[in-house]
Enzyme design. Structure first.
Site, short mmCIF file in Angstrom:
data_model
loop_
_atom_site.label_atom_id
_atom_site.label_comp_id
_atom_site.label_asym_id
_atom_site.label_seq_id
_atom_site.Cartn_x
_atom_site.Cartn_y
_atom_site.Cartn_z
N ILE A 43 0.88 -1.18 0.00
CA ILE A 43 0.00 0.00 0.00
C ILE A 43 0.91 1.22 0.00
CG2 ILE A 43 -1.82 1.25 1.24
CD1 ILE A 43 -2.45 -1.52 2.64
N GLU A 55 4.21 -7.98 2.89
CA GLU A 55 4.52 -8.91 3.99
C GLU A 55 4.11 -8.30 5.33
OE1 GLU A 55 6.43 -7.86 1.51
OE2 GLU A 55 8.10 -9.22 1.11
N CYS A 91 12.09 -7.28 1.72
CA CYS A 91 13.05 -6.24 2.09
C CYS A 91 13.54 -6.48 3.52
CB CYS A 91 12.42 -4.85 1.94
SG CYS A 91 11.33 -4.42 3.30
N CYS A 94 10.98 -5.91 6.39
CA CYS A 94 10.03 -7.03 6.54
C CYS A 94 10.71 -8.23 7.18
CB CYS A 94 9.44 -7.40 5.18
SG CYS A 94 8.28 -6.15 4.58
N1 THU Z 1 7.54 -4.09 -1.61
C1 THU Z 1 6.85 -5.06 -0.92
O1 THU Z 1 5.62 -5.02 -0.83
N2 THU Z 1 7.56 -6.05 -0.34
C2 THU Z 1 8.92 -6.15 -0.36
O2 THU Z 1 9.49 -6.98 0.34
C3 THU Z 1 9.70 -5.26 -1.22
C4 THU Z 1 8.98 -4.06 -1.73
C5 THU Z 1 6.79 -3.00 -2.24
C6 THU Z 1 6.97 -1.68 -1.57
C7 THU Z 1 6.66 -0.72 -2.70
O3 THU Z 1 5.26 -0.49 -2.74
C8 THU Z 1 7.05 -1.49 -3.96
O4 THU Z 1 7.21 -2.84 -3.57
C9 THU Z 1 8.34 -1.01 -4.61
O5 THU Z 1 9.35 -0.93 -3.69
#
Ligand code: THU
Length: 133
Positions: A43, A55, A91, A94
């Site tokens: 989001i 996550e 990332c 997370c």
């Molecule tokens: N993003 C995630 O939802 N999970 C991750 O582990 C890496 C990145 C999302 C965050 C952002 O909305 C988009 O990916 C680009 O970074």
């Protein structure tokens, strides 16, 4: 619950991603030890910093409903419209949130859009994680 079913839930959650700034759509499905599934999507925010990863959305939904014991999470992430995308490793933030609630053998299932997947443990993806002792 097998990993293919968990990946399917993550792909469904990915379709609900709100990512107008990056166009990178991520879905996650978090499995509790007693078999419940909490899904999450990323989001985003116009001011970027408040963006929440898929996550963490799944974890925060589950923890706020009283869940504390988890066995696995599936993650699927790719650019909108991507065909050949590969996997989307979580990332660092997370990974740290996972380590708050899960021990080292918590399973992280990273899948592409065709449901090819590889299973990692949290200890593999976050060696020497920070803990307050
Ligand atoms: N993003 C995630 O939802 N999970 C991750 O582990 C890496 C990145 C999302 C965050 C952002 O909305 C988009 O990916 C680009 O970074």
């Amino acid at each position: 619950m097998n990993y293919e079913e968990l990946i399917k839930k993550a792909k469904e959650a990915r379709e609900r991603a709100y990512a107008p700034y990056s166009d990178f759509l991520v879905g996650a499905a978090l499995l509790t030890e007693d078999g419940r599934i909490y899904s999450g999507c990323n989001i985003e925010s116009a001011s970027y910093t408040p963006t929440n990863c898929a996550e963490r959305t799944a974890f925060f939904k589950a923890v706020s409903e009283g869940e504390r014991s988890f066995s696995a999470i599936a993650v699927v992430g790719a650019k909108r419209g991507a065909k050949d995308c590969g996997i989307c490793p979580p990332c660092g933030v997370c990974r740290q949130v996972m380590s708050e609630f899960c021990d080292g053998d918590f399973k992280i299932v990273l899948a592409d859009l065709e449901c090819n997947y590889k299973v990692y443990s949290l200890s593999e993806l976050l060696p020497l994680g920070f803990e307050l002792k």
